[in-house]
Design a protein around this motif. Structure first.
Motif, mmCIF file in Angstrom:
data_model
loop_
_atom_site.group_PDB
_atom_site.id
_atom_site.type_symbol
_atom_site.label_atom_id
_atom_site.label_comp_id
_atom_site.label_asym_id
_atom_site.label_seq_id
_atom_site.Cartn_x
_atom_site.Cartn_y
_atom_site.Cartn_z
ATOM 1 N N LYS A 84 -25.422 -41.219 2.314
ATOM 2 C CA LYS A 84 -24.904 -40.188 3.205
ATOM 3 C C LYS A 84 -25.584 -38.856 2.892
ATOM 4 N N GLN A 85 -25.940 -38.134 3.921
ATOM 5 C CA GLN A 85 -26.525 -36.807 3.755
ATOM 6 C C GLN A 85 -25.455 -35.751 3.997
ATOM 7 N N TYR A 86 -25.535 -34.672 3.225
ATOM 8 C CA TYR A 86 -24.586 -33.572 3.316
ATOM 9 C C TYR A 86 -25.320 -32.267 3.535
ATOM 10 N N LEU A 87 -24.661 -31.350 4.225
ATOM 11 C CA LEU A 87 -25.109 -29.961 4.219
ATOM 12 C C LEU A 87 -24.786 -29.406 2.841
ATOM 13 N N SER A 88 -25.489 -28.381 2.419
ATOM 14 C CA SER A 88 -25.257 -27.806 1.091
ATOM 15 C C SER A 88 -23.809 -27.359 0.906
ATOM 16 N N GLU A 89 -23.214 -26.790 1.934
ATOM 17 C CA GLU A 89 -21.819 -26.347 1.853
ATOM 18 C C GLU A 89 -20.872 -27.534 1.683
ATOM 19 N N GLU A 90 -21.160 -28.636 2.351
ATOM 20 C CA GLU A 90 -20.344 -29.844 2.207
ATOM 21 C C GLU A 90 -20.471 -30.424 0.802
ATOM 22 N N PHE A 91 -21.678 -30.407 0.263
ATOM 23 C CA PHE A 91 -21.920 -30.899 -1.086
ATOM 24 C C PHE A 91 -21.157 -30.034 -2.095
ATOM 25 N N LEU A 94 -17.552 -30.986 -1.970
ATOM 26 C CA LEU A 94 -17.350 -32.278 -2.637
ATOM 27 C C LEU A 94 -17.268 -32.088 -4.148
ATOM 28 N N LEU A 127 -25.489 -41.080 -2.079
ATOM 29 C CA LEU A 127 -25.974 -39.817 -1.524
ATOM 30 C C LEU A 127 -27.463 -39.905 -1.249
ATOM 31 N N GLN A 146 -30.033 -28.463 -6.013
ATOM 32 C CA GLN A 146 -28.854 -28.567 -5.149
ATOM 33 C C GLN A 146 -27.553 -28.389 -5.931
#
Length: 161
Positions: A84-91, A94, A127, A146
């Motif tokens: 799954k790929q995330y935007l930096s804010e989502e990461f 998490l 990820l 990241q």
């Protein structure tokens, strides 16, 4: 700084993640990757304890067994191009959620053979840093960048734009 089988960085007061453990196959050979990794590791050290474990190249299954031995019962995130790929804010969100649970977090990086099925099954999250393929050394550099970016997002620091 990144030599030997285990690299453990000093304990410092932190308020982001209890501990971050990166378990990766192989050593960093290229000096420019090593310098970049060391730069972000130093930045991360202000906020979290970071441990990098380097597993010796072996068969895919043996590498997987070593990964799993170091994970124990901690949450783990396996890096794989199909993840799954995330935007930096989502990461960042998490990681914050894991921090609030008071847990250590492990990131697993395989060799050019990839991570075995058993490791991907054990992972709490698979990820992907990109749908592109990277050198393993570059993957490690991108991951620590990241992680640092996530910390700066959580703290509202200027680094992330």
């Amino acid at each position: 700084m990144l030599t030997g089988d285990t690299i453990e960085f000093i304990n410092l007061p932190f308020s982001t993640i209890a501990m971050i453990r990166i378990i990766a196959v192989g050593k960093i050979k290229e000096p420019f990757f090593r310098q970049g990794i060391e730069e972000f590791v130093q930045r991360i050290q202000k906020y979290a304890k970071l441990e990098i474990l380097e597993i010796k190249d072996s068969t895919k299954e043996a590498e997987g067994e070593k990964h799993l031995r170091h994970v124990r019962d901690n949450p783990c995130i396996a890096l794989d191009a199909k993840g799954k790929q995330y935007l930096s804010e989502e990461f960042a969100a998490l990681l914050k959620k894991i921090e609030q649970e008071g847990k250590h977090i492990c990131f697993l990086i395989g060799s050019e053979k990839g991570l075995p099925h058993a490791v991907l099954q054990r992972a709490d999250l698979v990820l992907s840093l990109s749908s592109m393929t990277f050198l393993h050394e570059m993957t490690r550099l991108i991951l620590v960048e990241q992680l640092y970016r996530a910390i700066t997002i959580q703290k509202g620091l200027k680094y992330h734009k």
